[in-house]
Design a protein around this motif. Structure first.
Motif, short mmCIF file in Angstrom:
data_model
loop_
_atom_site.label_atom_id
_atom_site.label_comp_id
_atom_site.label_asym_id
_atom_site.label_seq_id
_atom_site.Cartn_x
_atom_site.Cartn_y
_atom_site.Cartn_z
N TYR A 186 -9.25 -3.10 11.07
CA TYR A 186 -9.51 -1.83 11.75
C TYR A 186 -10.54 -0.89 10.86
CZ TYR A 186 -8.94 1.45 15.54
OH TYR A 186 -9.00 2.09 16.67
N PHE A 187 -10.46 -0.98 9.43
CA PHE A 187 -11.14 -0.04 8.73
C PHE A 187 -11.76 -1.09 7.64
CE2 PHE A 187 -7.54 2.34 9.61
CZ PHE A 187 -7.79 3.03 10.49
N THR A 188 -12.97 -0.79 7.21
CA THR A 188 -13.75 -1.48 6.18
C THR A 188 -13.79 -0.93 4.84
OG1 THR A 188 -15.67 -0.66 6.95
CG2 THR A 188 -15.21 -2.67 7.91
N ASP A 189 -12.98 0.22 4.58
CA ASP A 189 -13.17 0.99 3.36
C ASP A 189 -12.51 -0.02 2.39
OD1 ASP A 189 -14.25 3.42 3.80
OD2 ASP A 189 -12.36 4.15 4.64
N PRO A 190 -13.15 0.05 1.22
CA PRO A 190 -12.45 -0.94 -0.09
C PRO A 190 -10.96 -0.64 -0.42
CG PRO A 190 -14.31 0.69 -0.92
CD PRO A 190 -14.39 0.92 0.54
N PHE A 191 -10.56 0.63 -0.25
CA PHE A 191 -9.26 0.90 -0.69
C PHE A 191 -8.42 1.39 0.43
CE2 PHE A 191 -5.54 3.39 -1.64
CZ PHE A 191 -5.08 2.75 -2.75
N GLN A 192 -7.33 0.44 0.93
CA GLN A 192 -6.60 0.45 2.15
C GLN A 192 -5.23 0.08 1.67
OE1 GLN A 192 -7.95 -1.48 5.74
NE2 GLN A 192 -10.07 -1.61 4.88
N SER A 193 -4.36 1.10 1.63
CA SER A 193 -2.91 0.96 1.15
C SER A 193 -1.95 2.24 1.60
CB SER A 193 -2.98 1.29 -0.28
OG SER A 193 -3.17 -0.05 -0.87
N MET A 194 -0.83 1.83 1.64
CA MET A 194 0.13 2.95 2.27
C MET A 194 1.05 3.28 0.75
SD MET A 194 0.02 2.72 5.38
CE MET A 194 1.41 3.30 6.17
N PRO A 195 1.20 4.64 0.74
CA PRO A 195 2.13 5.16 -0.40
C PRO A 195 3.54 4.51 -0.27
CG PRO A 195 1.78 6.68 1.37
CD PRO A 195 0.96 5.68 1.96
N ASP A 196 3.65 3.98 -1.31
CA ASP A 196 4.87 2.90 -1.09
C ASP A 196 6.38 3.45 -1.05
OD1 ASP A 196 5.34 4.22 -3.89
OD2 ASP A 196 5.43 2.34 -5.13
N MET A 197 6.66 4.82 -1.19
CA MET A 197 7.72 5.75 -0.73
C MET A 197 7.73 6.34 0.46
SD MET A 197 9.68 4.42 -3.02
CE MET A 197 11.25 5.57 -3.49
N GLY A 198 6.16 6.23 1.03
CA GLY A 198 6.16 7.18 2.44
C GLY A 198 5.11 8.37 2.00
N TYR A 199 4.69 8.74 3.02
CA TYR A 199 3.79 9.98 2.94
C TYR A 199 4.60 11.29 2.52
CZ TYR A 199 -0.07 7.48 5.09
OH TYR A 199 -0.77 6.33 5.08
#
Ligand code: UDP
Length: 382
Positions: A186-199
Protein backbone atom coordinates in the motif's frame (compact mmCIF):
# COMPACT_ATOMS: atom_id res chain seq x y z
CA UNK A 1 7.54 22.85 38.35
CA UNK A 2 7.56 26.12 36.43
CA UNK A 3 5.92 25.77 33.01
CA UNK A 4 7.89 26.91 29.95
CA UNK A 5 5.43 25.61 27.36
CA UNK A 6 1.92 24.20 27.29
CA UNK A 7 1.07 21.47 24.78
CA UNK A 8 -2.64 20.91 24.24
CA UNK A 9 -3.40 17.37 23.10
CA UNK A 10 -1.34 14.24 23.82
CA UNK A 11 -1.67 12.68 20.37
CA UNK A 12 0.99 11.99 17.75
CA UNK A 13 2.01 15.65 17.27
CA UNK A 14 1.58 16.65 20.92
CA UNK A 15 3.68 13.81 22.34
CA UNK A 16 6.45 14.28 19.77
CA UNK A 17 6.60 18.00 20.37
CA UNK A 18 6.59 17.66 24.16
CA UNK A 19 9.50 15.24 24.07
CA UNK A 20 11.54 17.41 21.71
CA UNK A 21 10.99 20.50 23.88
CA UNK A 22 11.69 18.60 27.10
CA UNK A 23 14.96 17.31 25.62
CA UNK A 24 15.90 20.95 24.99
CA UNK A 25 15.42 21.69 28.69
CA UNK A 26 11.87 23.13 28.69
CA UNK A 27 9.34 22.20 31.34
CA UNK A 28 6.17 21.07 29.61
CA UNK A 29 2.59 20.96 30.76
CA UNK A 30 0.52 18.63 28.54
CA UNK A 31 -3.26 18.84 28.65
CA UNK A 32 -5.28 15.93 27.32
CA UNK A 33 -9.05 15.76 27.16
CA UNK A 34 -9.24 11.97 27.00
CA UNK A 35 -8.33 9.51 29.76
CA UNK A 36 -5.58 8.15 27.52
CA UNK A 37 -2.66 9.49 25.50
CA UNK A 38 -1.59 8.64 21.90
CA UNK A 39 -4.60 10.31 20.29
CA UNK A 40 -6.06 8.44 17.38
CA UNK A 41 -3.06 6.08 17.38
CA UNK A 42 -4.18 4.70 20.75
CA UNK A 43 -4.11 0.90 20.88
CA UNK A 44 -4.99 -1.51 23.67
CA UNK A 45 -5.61 -5.19 24.33
CA UNK A 46 -9.29 -6.12 24.01
CA UNK A 47 -11.26 -8.57 26.17
CA UNK A 48 -9.93 -11.46 24.03
CA UNK A 49 -6.29 -10.50 24.41
CA UNK A 50 -5.98 -9.00 20.92
CA UNK A 51 -4.11 -5.74 20.42
CA UNK A 52 -6.51 -3.43 18.55
CA UNK A 53 -6.32 0.14 17.29
CA UNK A 54 -9.36 1.78 18.87
CA UNK A 55 -9.48 4.59 16.32
CA UNK A 56 -8.76 2.51 13.25
CA UNK A 57 -5.66 1.08 11.60
CA UNK A 58 -2.41 3.02 11.96
CA UNK A 59 0.45 1.84 9.80
CA UNK A 60 3.74 3.59 10.29
CA UNK A 61 5.79 4.38 7.20
CA UNK A 62 8.38 7.03 6.39
CA UNK A 63 11.23 7.93 4.07
CA UNK A 64 12.97 9.79 6.87
CA UNK A 65 15.74 7.84 8.66
CA UNK A 66 16.19 10.64 11.23
CA UNK A 67 12.59 10.15 12.31
CA UNK A 68 13.13 6.41 12.63
CA UNK A 69 16.20 7.03 14.85
CA UNK A 70 14.22 9.40 17.04
CA UNK A 71 11.37 6.88 17.48
CA UNK A 72 13.72 3.96 18.02
CA UNK A 73 14.61 5.47 21.41
CA UNK A 74 11.13 4.50 22.55
CA UNK A 75 10.26 1.31 20.68
CA UNK A 76 11.52 -1.76 18.92
CA UNK A 77 9.95 -2.58 15.56
CA UNK A 78 7.92 -5.34 14.02
CA UNK A 79 8.62 -5.13 10.26
CA UNK A 80 5.33 -5.00 8.38
CA UNK A 81 4.51 -3.83 4.87
CA UNK A 82 0.84 -2.99 4.64
CA UNK A 83 -1.25 -4.87 2.07
CA UNK A 84 -4.79 -3.95 1.11
CA UNK A 85 -7.26 -5.88 -0.99
CA UNK A 86 -10.55 -4.63 -2.35
CA UNK A 87 -13.69 -6.70 -2.81
CA UNK A 88 -14.60 -6.15 -6.46
CA UNK A 89 -16.95 -8.29 -8.55
CA UNK A 90 -16.82 -11.07 -5.97
CA UNK A 91 -13.01 -11.20 -5.86
CA UNK A 92 -10.26 -9.77 -3.69
CA UNK A 93 -7.92 -7.64 -5.82
CA UNK A 94 -4.85 -5.67 -4.74
CA UNK A 95 -5.19 -1.95 -3.96
CA UNK A 96 -3.44 0.18 -5.20
CA UNK A 97 -4.85 -1.22 -8.42
CA UNK A 98 -1.88 -2.89 -10.14
CA UNK A 99 -1.07 -5.39 -12.88
CA UNK A 100 -2.21 -8.28 -10.67
CA UNK A 101 -5.57 -6.54 -10.14
CA UNK A 102 -5.78 -6.16 -13.91
CA UNK A 103 -5.17 -9.89 -14.42
CA UNK A 104 -7.89 -10.76 -11.92
CA UNK A 105 -10.57 -8.59 -13.46
CA UNK A 106 -9.90 -8.87 -17.21
CA UNK A 107 -9.49 -11.77 -19.63
CA UNK A 108 -5.84 -12.64 -20.18
CA UNK A 109 -5.85 -11.24 -23.76
CA UNK A 110 -7.35 -7.93 -22.73
CA UNK A 111 -5.13 -7.72 -19.64
CA UNK A 112 -1.94 -8.16 -21.70
CA UNK A 113 -3.01 -5.47 -24.20
CA UNK A 114 -3.72 -3.09 -21.33
CA UNK A 115 -0.49 -3.97 -19.52
CA UNK A 116 1.53 -3.15 -22.64
CA UNK A 117 -0.28 0.15 -23.15
CA UNK A 118 0.07 1.15 -19.49
CA UNK A 119 3.80 0.44 -19.54
CA UNK A 120 4.23 2.50 -22.71
CA UNK A 121 2.17 5.39 -21.40
CA UNK A 122 3.48 5.62 -17.82
CA UNK A 123 6.61 3.45 -17.65
CA UNK A 124 7.18 -0.06 -16.38
CA UNK A 125 7.20 0.00 -12.56
CA UNK A 126 5.79 3.54 -12.32
CA UNK A 127 3.04 4.77 -10.06
CA UNK A 128 0.45 7.03 -11.61
CA UNK A 129 -2.97 8.12 -10.38
CA UNK A 130 -6.58 7.54 -11.35
CA UNK A 131 -6.87 11.04 -12.84
CA UNK A 132 -4.15 10.39 -15.42
CA UNK A 133 -5.92 7.21 -16.56
CA UNK A 134 -9.20 9.10 -16.89
CA UNK A 135 -7.50 11.84 -18.91
CA UNK A 136 -5.61 9.48 -21.23
CA UNK A 137 -5.93 10.01 -24.98
CA UNK A 138 -5.92 6.23 -25.44
CA UNK A 139 -9.44 4.77 -25.46
CA UNK A 140 -8.43 1.50 -23.80
CA UNK A 141 -6.56 3.22 -20.98
CA UNK A 142 -9.39 5.69 -20.46
CA UNK A 143 -11.96 2.89 -20.32
CA UNK A 144 -9.78 1.05 -17.81
CA UNK A 145 -9.66 4.30 -15.83
CA UNK A 146 -13.44 4.52 -15.87
CA UNK A 147 -13.71 0.93 -14.66
CA UNK A 148 -11.20 1.44 -11.83
CA UNK A 149 -12.79 4.76 -10.91
CA UNK A 150 -16.21 3.12 -10.69
CA UNK A 151 -15.16 -0.08 -8.92
CA UNK A 152 -12.48 1.22 -6.56
CA UNK A 153 -12.76 4.96 -6.08
CA UNK A 154 -16.17 6.45 -6.73
CA UNK A 155 -18.46 4.69 -4.25
CA UNK A 156 -15.76 4.37 -1.60
CA UNK A 157 -15.16 8.11 -1.79
CA UNK A 158 -18.87 8.88 -1.62
CA UNK A 159 -19.17 6.75 1.49
CA UNK A 160 -16.00 8.12 3.05
CA UNK A 161 -16.61 11.82 2.47
CA UNK A 162 -20.30 11.99 1.61
CA UNK A 163 -19.49 14.00 -1.49
CA UNK A 164 -18.57 13.59 -5.12
CA UNK A 165 -14.84 12.96 -5.72
CA UNK A 166 -14.72 16.15 -7.82
CA UNK A 167 -15.76 18.20 -4.79
CA UNK A 168 -12.54 17.20 -3.00
CA UNK A 169 -8.99 18.27 -3.79
CA UNK A 170 -7.74 15.81 -6.43
CA UNK A 171 -4.80 14.78 -4.23
CA UNK A 172 -7.20 12.91 -1.91
CA UNK A 173 -7.70 10.21 -4.55
CA UNK A 174 -4.09 10.49 -5.67
CA UNK A 175 -3.01 9.27 -2.22
CA UNK A 176 -3.87 5.82 -3.58
CA UNK A 177 -1.95 5.37 -6.83
CA UNK A 178 -2.47 3.09 -9.80
CA UNK A 179 0.66 0.94 -9.97
CA UNK A 180 2.14 -0.17 -13.29
CA UNK A 181 3.84 -3.01 -11.46
CA UNK A 182 3.10 -6.07 -9.35
CA UNK A 183 4.11 -4.33 -6.15
CA UNK A 184 1.22 -5.19 -3.83
CA UNK A 185 2.29 -2.84 -1.02
CA UNK A 186 0.00 0.00 0.00
CA UNK A 187 2.94 2.32 0.72
CA UNK A 188 6.29 2.57 -1.01
CA UNK A 189 8.30 4.24 1.77
CA UNK A 190 11.59 2.48 2.54
CA UNK A 191 10.74 2.21 6.24
CA UNK A 192 7.51 0.42 7.10
CA UNK A 193 7.12 -1.13 10.55
CA UNK A 194 4.88 -1.31 13.58
CA UNK A 195 6.02 -0.45 17.11
CA UNK A 196 6.61 -3.89 18.61
CA UNK A 197 4.70 -3.17 21.84
CA UNK A 198 2.09 -0.95 20.20
CA UNK A 199 1.63 2.78 19.74
CA UNK A 200 0.35 3.54 23.23
CA UNK A 201 3.50 2.08 24.75
CA UNK A 202 5.65 4.01 22.28
CA UNK A 203 4.04 7.34 23.18
CA UNK A 204 4.03 6.55 26.91
CA UNK A 205 7.76 6.07 26.74
CA UNK A 206 8.18 9.17 24.63
CA UNK A 207 6.56 11.44 27.19
CA UNK A 208 8.00 9.70 30.24
CA UNK A 209 10.41 12.54 31.07
CA UNK A 210 11.19 14.48 34.24
CA UNK A 211 10.31 17.73 32.47
CA UNK A 212 6.89 16.58 31.19
CA UNK A 213 3.76 16.75 33.33
CA UNK A 214 0.63 15.27 31.73
CA UNK A 215 -2.85 16.17 32.92
CA UNK A 216 -5.55 13.88 31.49
CA UNK A 217 -9.30 14.27 31.35
CA UNK A 218 -8.99 18.01 31.38
CA UNK A 219 -9.70 20.62 28.75
CA UNK A 220 -7.52 23.58 27.95
CA UNK A 221 -10.38 25.83 29.11
CA UNK A 222 -9.73 24.76 32.69
CA UNK A 223 -6.20 26.14 32.40
CA UNK A 224 -5.97 28.79 29.73
CA UNK A 225 -7.76 32.00 28.93
CA UNK A 226 -7.41 33.39 25.40
CA UNK A 227 -10.18 35.93 25.63
CA UNK A 228 -7.76 38.86 25.91
CA UNK A 229 -4.78 40.00 23.86
CA UNK A 230 -2.41 37.78 25.79
CA UNK A 231 -2.67 34.22 27.04
CA UNK A 232 -3.34 33.56 30.72
CA UNK A 233 -2.49 30.29 32.47
CA UNK A 234 -4.53 29.77 35.63
CA UNK A 235 -5.06 33.51 35.85
CA UNK A 236 -1.39 34.50 35.37
CA UNK A 237 -0.08 36.12 32.18
CA UNK A 238 1.75 33.33 30.32
CA UNK A 239 4.63 34.23 28.06
CA UNK A 240 5.84 30.73 27.24
CA UNK A 241 4.73 28.98 24.07
CA UNK A 242 1.35 27.33 23.74
CA UNK A 243 1.16 24.52 21.17
CA UNK A 244 -2.37 23.60 20.18
CA UNK A 245 -2.99 20.26 18.43
CA UNK A 246 -6.82 20.08 18.57
CA UNK A 247 -9.27 21.60 16.06
CA UNK A 248 -8.56 25.31 15.76
CA UNK A 249 -12.20 26.37 15.34
CA UNK A 250 -12.94 25.03 18.81
CA UNK A 251 -10.21 27.22 20.30
CA UNK A 252 -12.06 30.29 19.09
CA UNK A 253 -15.59 29.10 19.91
CA UNK A 254 -16.39 28.45 16.24
CA UNK A 255 -16.55 32.21 15.71
CA UNK A 256 -16.30 31.91 11.89
CA UNK A 257 -18.43 28.73 11.76
CA UNK A 258 -17.49 25.07 12.21
CA UNK A 259 -14.52 23.82 10.22
CA UNK A 260 -15.70 20.64 8.49
CA UNK A 261 -14.13 17.41 9.71
CA UNK A 262 -15.11 13.85 8.92
CA UNK A 263 -15.56 11.18 11.57
CA UNK A 264 -15.59 7.38 11.71
CA UNK A 265 -17.35 4.75 13.75
CA UNK A 266 -15.81 1.34 14.42
CA UNK A 267 -17.57 -1.89 15.11
CA UNK A 268 -15.20 -4.40 16.70
CA UNK A 269 -16.05 -8.07 16.26
CA UNK A 270 -14.19 -11.06 17.62
CA UNK A 271 -14.15 -14.35 15.76
CA UNK A 272 -12.94 -17.69 17.12
CA UNK A 273 -10.87 -18.13 13.96
CA UNK A 274 -7.20 -18.16 13.25
CA UNK A 275 -7.66 -15.49 10.60
CA UNK A 276 -10.77 -13.83 9.22
CA UNK A 277 -9.54 -12.41 5.92
CA UNK A 278 -6.48 -12.72 3.66
CA UNK A 279 -4.98 -9.27 4.37
CA UNK A 280 -4.78 -6.72 7.16
CA UNK A 281 -7.28 -4.48 5.41
CA UNK A 282 -9.96 -5.38 2.91
CA UNK A 283 -11.70 -2.40 1.32
CA UNK A 284 -15.36 -2.61 0.37
CA UNK A 285 -15.70 0.12 -2.22
CA UNK A 286 -19.18 -0.79 -3.41
CA UNK A 287 -22.39 -2.17 -1.87
CA UNK A 288 -21.64 -2.31 1.86
CA UNK A 289 -22.20 0.59 4.26
CA UNK A 290 -18.71 0.15 5.73
CA UNK A 291 -15.61 1.15 3.78
CA UNK A 292 -13.15 -1.40 5.09
CA UNK A 293 -12.49 -4.22 7.52
CA UNK A 294 -9.18 -4.35 9.34
CA UNK A 295 -7.87 -7.47 11.01
CA UNK A 296 -5.22 -6.35 13.46
CA UNK A 297 -3.28 -9.59 13.84
CA UNK A 298 -1.89 -9.16 10.33
CA UNK A 299 -0.11 -5.92 11.12
CA UNK A 300 0.75 -6.29 14.80
CA UNK A 301 2.22 -9.76 14.27
CA UNK A 302 0.59 -10.88 17.52
CA UNK A 303 0.43 -14.66 17.87
CA UNK A 304 -2.76 -15.35 19.78
CA UNK A 305 -5.89 -17.51 19.62
CA UNK A 306 -8.88 -15.95 17.86
CA UNK A 307 -8.98 -12.72 15.91
CA UNK A 308 -10.59 -9.30 16.21
CA UNK A 309 -11.58 -7.14 13.26
CA UNK A 310 -12.91 -3.60 12.97
CA UNK A 311 -15.64 -2.64 10.51
CA UNK A 312 -15.16 1.01 9.59
CA UNK A 313 -18.15 3.29 8.99
CA UNK A 314 -17.68 6.89 7.86
CA UNK A 315 -19.71 9.38 9.85
CA UNK A 316 -20.51 13.08 9.86
CA UNK A 317 -18.72 15.17 12.46
CA UNK A 318 -19.97 17.96 14.63
CA UNK A 319 -17.54 18.99 17.34
CA UNK A 320 -20.34 20.78 19.14
CA UNK A 321 -22.17 17.47 19.38
CA UNK A 322 -19.10 15.70 20.69
CA UNK A 323 -18.16 13.71 17.56
CA UNK A 324 -14.52 12.72 17.21
CA UNK A 325 -12.77 14.51 14.34
CA UNK A 326 -10.63 12.18 12.20
CA UNK A 327 -10.04 13.94 8.90
CA UNK A 328 -9.93 17.53 7.74
CA UNK A 329 -11.96 17.67 4.52
CA UNK A 330 -9.58 18.83 1.79
CA UNK A 331 -11.51 21.39 -0.27
CA UNK A 332 -10.65 24.93 -1.27
CA UNK A 333 -13.47 26.58 0.65
CA UNK A 334 -12.50 24.71 3.82
CA UNK A 335 -8.88 25.80 3.42
CA UNK A 336 -10.11 29.40 3.12
CA UNK A 337 -12.16 29.08 6.31
CA UNK A 338 -9.17 27.51 8.05
CA UNK A 339 -7.04 30.52 7.05
CA UNK A 340 -9.37 32.80 9.00
CA UNK A 341 -8.78 30.77 12.14
CA UNK A 342 -5.04 30.59 11.45
CA UNK A 343 -4.93 34.36 11.14
CA UNK A 344 -6.83 34.72 14.38
CA UNK A 345 -4.33 32.35 16.08
CA UNK A 346 -1.38 34.34 14.72
CA UNK A 347 -2.50 37.38 16.72
CA UNK A 348 -1.03 35.63 19.75
CA UNK A 349 2.72 35.59 19.16
CA UNK A 350 3.16 32.56 21.43
CA UNK A 351 0.33 30.37 20.07
CA UNK A 352 1.22 27.63 17.57
CA UNK A 353 -1.22 25.26 15.83
CA UNK A 354 0.49 21.91 15.14
CA UNK A 355 -0.65 18.63 13.62
CA UNK A 356 -3.42 17.16 11.52
CA UNK A 357 -6.39 18.75 13.27
CA UNK A 358 -4.89 22.13 14.21
CA UNK A 359 -3.16 22.68 10.86
CA UNK A 360 -6.13 21.22 8.98
CA UNK A 361 -3.85 19.01 6.88
CA UNK A 362 -4.31 15.39 5.86
CA UNK A 363 -1.06 14.32 7.55
CA UNK A 364 -0.10 10.71 8.09
CA UNK A 365 1.66 9.87 11.35
CA UNK A 366 5.18 10.54 10.08
CA UNK A 367 4.12 13.89 8.64
CA UNK A 368 2.44 14.88 11.91
CA UNK A 369 5.69 14.06 13.71
CA UNK A 370 7.68 16.08 11.17
CA UNK A 371 5.32 19.00 11.79
CA UNK A 372 6.13 18.67 15.49
CA UNK A 373 9.86 18.75 14.72
CA UNK A 374 9.33 21.87 12.67
CA UNK A 375 7.34 23.53 15.49
CA UNK A 376 10.10 22.63 17.95
CA UNK A 377 12.63 24.32 15.66
CA UNK A 378 14.45 21.06 14.95
CA UNK A 379 15.48 20.13 11.46
CA UNK A 380 14.54 16.59 10.42
CA UNK A 381 14.89 16.68 6.66
CA UNK A 382 15.81 13.28 5.19
N1 UDP B 1 -9.96 5.56 -1.82
C1 UDP B 1 -10.90 4.92 -2.60
N2 UDP B 1 -10.92 3.57 -2.64
C2 UDP B 1 -10.06 2.80 -1.95
C3 UDP B 1 -9.10 3.42 -1.15
C4 UDP B 1 -9.09 4.81 -1.09
O1 UDP B 1 -11.72 5.60 -3.23
O2 UDP B 1 -10.12 1.55 -2.05
C5 UDP B 1 -9.96 7.03 -1.80
C6 UDP B 1 -10.93 7.58 -0.75
O3 UDP B 1 -11.45 8.82 -1.20
C7 UDP B 1 -10.01 7.77 0.43
C8 UDP B 1 -8.76 8.29 -0.25
O4 UDP B 1 -8.68 7.52 -1.45
O5 UDP B 1 -10.55 8.68 1.37
C9 UDP B 1 -7.49 8.15 0.55
O6 UDP B 1 -7.32 6.80 0.93
P1 UDP B 1 -6.39 6.39 2.19
O7 UDP B 1 -6.30 4.91 2.22
O8 UDP B 1 -5.14 7.18 2.13
O9 UDP B 1 -7.30 6.91 3.40
P2 UDP B 1 -7.07 6.81 4.98
O10 UDP B 1 -6.32 5.55 5.26
O11 UDP B 1 -6.33 8.07 5.34
O12 UDP B 1 -8.46 6.79 5.49
Amino acid sequence: MTVDAVVIGAGVAGCTLSRLLADKGCNILMLEKRPHIAGQAYDETDAHGILVHRYGPHLFHTDNPALVSFLSQFTGWHPYEHKVLAAVNGQFVPVPFNLDSLDKLYSSDKASVLEKKLKEAFGDGANTDIWSLLQSGDDDIRQLGEFVYDKIFYHYTKKQWEMEPQELNPDVLSRVPVAISRDGRYFTDPFQSMPDMGYTRLFERMICHARIRVERETTWREWLDLSQKEIFLKGERFQGDVYFTAPLDELFDFCYGELPYRSLLFEFTHYPLDTFQPACTVNYPNEEAFTRITEFKHCTGQIVKGTTVAYEYPHSCSLREGDVPYYPIPREENAALYQKYALRASRFKNLHPVGRLAEYKYYNMAQAMEAAFHAAGKSIKP
